[in-house]
Design an enzyme around this catalytic site. Structure first.
Site, PDB file in Angstrom:
ATOM      1  N   SER A  94     115.083 115.320 -43.964  1.00 51.60           N
ATOM      2  CA  SER A  94     115.762 115.290 -42.673  1.00 51.60           C
ATOM      3  C   SER A  94     116.645 114.054 -42.534  1.00 51.60           C
ATOM      4  O   SER A  94     117.495 113.796 -43.389  1.00 51.60           O
ATOM      5  CB  SER A  94     114.706 115.383 -41.564  1.00 51.60           C
ATOM      6  OG  SER A  94     115.282 115.723 -40.325  1.00 51.60           O
ATOM      7  N   ASP A 216     114.540 127.601 -40.172  1.00 51.15           N
ATOM      8  CA  ASP A 216     114.415 126.211 -39.713  1.00 51.15           C
ATOM      9  C   ASP A 216     115.365 126.020 -38.541  1.00 51.15           C
ATOM     10  O   ASP A 216     116.585 125.951 -38.724  1.00 51.15           O
ATOM     11  CB  ASP A 216     114.757 125.255 -40.847  1.00 51.15           C
ATOM     12  CG  ASP A 216     114.621 123.780 -40.468  1.00 51.15           C
ATOM     13  OD1 ASP A 216     114.342 123.498 -39.285  1.00 51.15           O
ATOM     14  OD2 ASP A 216     114.800 122.922 -41.352  1.00 51.15           O
ATOM     15  N   HIS A 244     110.537 123.028 -40.390  1.00 53.00           N
ATOM     16  CA  HIS A 244     111.410 121.966 -40.880  1.00 53.00           C
ATOM     17  C   HIS A 244     110.751 121.092 -41.941  1.00 53.00           C
ATOM     18  O   HIS A 244     111.367 120.137 -42.409  1.00 53.00           O
ATOM     19  CB  HIS A 244     111.813 121.101 -39.670  1.00 53.00           C
ATOM     20  CG  HIS A 244     112.893 120.103 -39.949  1.00 53.00           C
ATOM     21  ND1 HIS A 244     114.104 120.441 -40.547  1.00 53.00           N
ATOM     22  CD2 HIS A 244     112.963 118.757 -39.703  1.00 53.00           C
ATOM     23  CE1 HIS A 244     114.854 119.358 -40.649  1.00 53.00           C
ATOM     24  NE2 HIS A 244     114.187 118.321 -40.165  1.00 53.00           N
TER      25      HIS A 244
END
Length: 271
Positions: A94, A216, A244
């Site tokens: 991320s 996601d 995620h």
């Protein structure tokens, strides 16, 4: 203050490559526990906590430095310079992946390749970019987070994790969010959700692997496809996963994707 103490750096293994693992928002290095040990058998691995997260030295947190992603990227450069052996592959989840992108651009040649899990250079959709959220969506998310961080964490963490059949993972992420100092978390949330790294990713010249979950809502598939279009050497592996954090919910698939990427690129990485 040492870099090791500041970022709670943990080094394991030996091998021809150094793999540096970076966590995402509200998390810490423990989020890699299902993936990293496999690689520590063959490579040198480096785990760390971003300042303000996990067991990092919270006393090192500086509001001005960490008001942008560049502050975290500067730390990453220092971590790699101190602990690397051989070529470095940066494995980021991320916003951690975007911090790695910025670190690579700050110090060209320091990172030889990137594996990005659920990356997003910008969460806000515009005319030619499918970020997944409107600016109003992000403003509402941040407003809720800032007014009631613990409540936001309890509501959002299970949704971010997905995989409703394994609620213990959602509970773990909730607990991780709640252990972070709320004031630091609120500032880091603004850095995470408002940073636009699209020009940064366009500058990358290293090989890139994008590990994309099939479902996601934080970083939709279209974002992964966008990265394959704007980065010169980028491939995407789609993992059948809801949520995620496939490195927690589908670790075997992530390990396979990363190892295949390493096998394909190791011989071409600069020493």
């Amino acid at each position: 203050m040492s870099v090791q103490a500041r970022n709670n750096v943990v080094v394991k293994g030996q091998g021809p490559l150094t793999l540096v693992f970076a966590h995402g928002f509200g998390c810490d290095q423990n989020m890699w526990r299902m993936v990293e040990p496999t690689f520590a058998k063959r490579y040198r691995t480096v785990l760390f906590d971003m300042v303000g997260c996990g067991k990092s030295d919270v006393g090192a947190y500086d509001i001005d430095k960490y008001s942008t992603l560049a502050g975290y990227a500067e730390d990453i450069v220092e971590i790699i310079q101190e602990f690397k052996q051989g070529p470095v592959v940066f494995i980021g989840h991320s916003v951690g992946a975007m911090a790695g992108v910025m670190a690579a651009n700050l110090s060209p040649g320091l990172i030889s390749a990137h594996a990005m899990v659920g990356p997003s250079p910008s969460y806000i959709t515009d005319e030619d970019y499918p970020g997944g959220f409107t600016r109003d969506d992000i403003d509402a998310l941040l407003s809720t987070l800032e007014s009631n961080y613990l409540g936001w964490s309890s509501a959002m963490a299970p949704r971010i994790m997905g995989n409703s059949e394994t609620p213990e993972l959602g509970a773990e992420l909730t607990n991780s969010f709640c252990q972070t100092d709320p004031n630091i978390a609120k500032r880091f949330a603004r850095v995470t959700f408002l940073t636009d790294s699209r020009e940064d990713v366009r500058q990358l010249r290293e090989p890139v692997l994008v590990i994309q979950s099939s479902d996601d809502f934080i970083a939709p598939r279209a974002v992964g496809e966008y990265l394959t279009q704007v980065i010169d050497d980028c491939r995407m592996v789609l993992v059948e996963n809801e949520g995620h954090c496939p490195h927690l919910s589908q670790p075997a698939a992530c390990i396979e994707a990363i190892q295949t990427f390493l096998d394909q690129t190791c011989g071409h990485l600069p020493a």
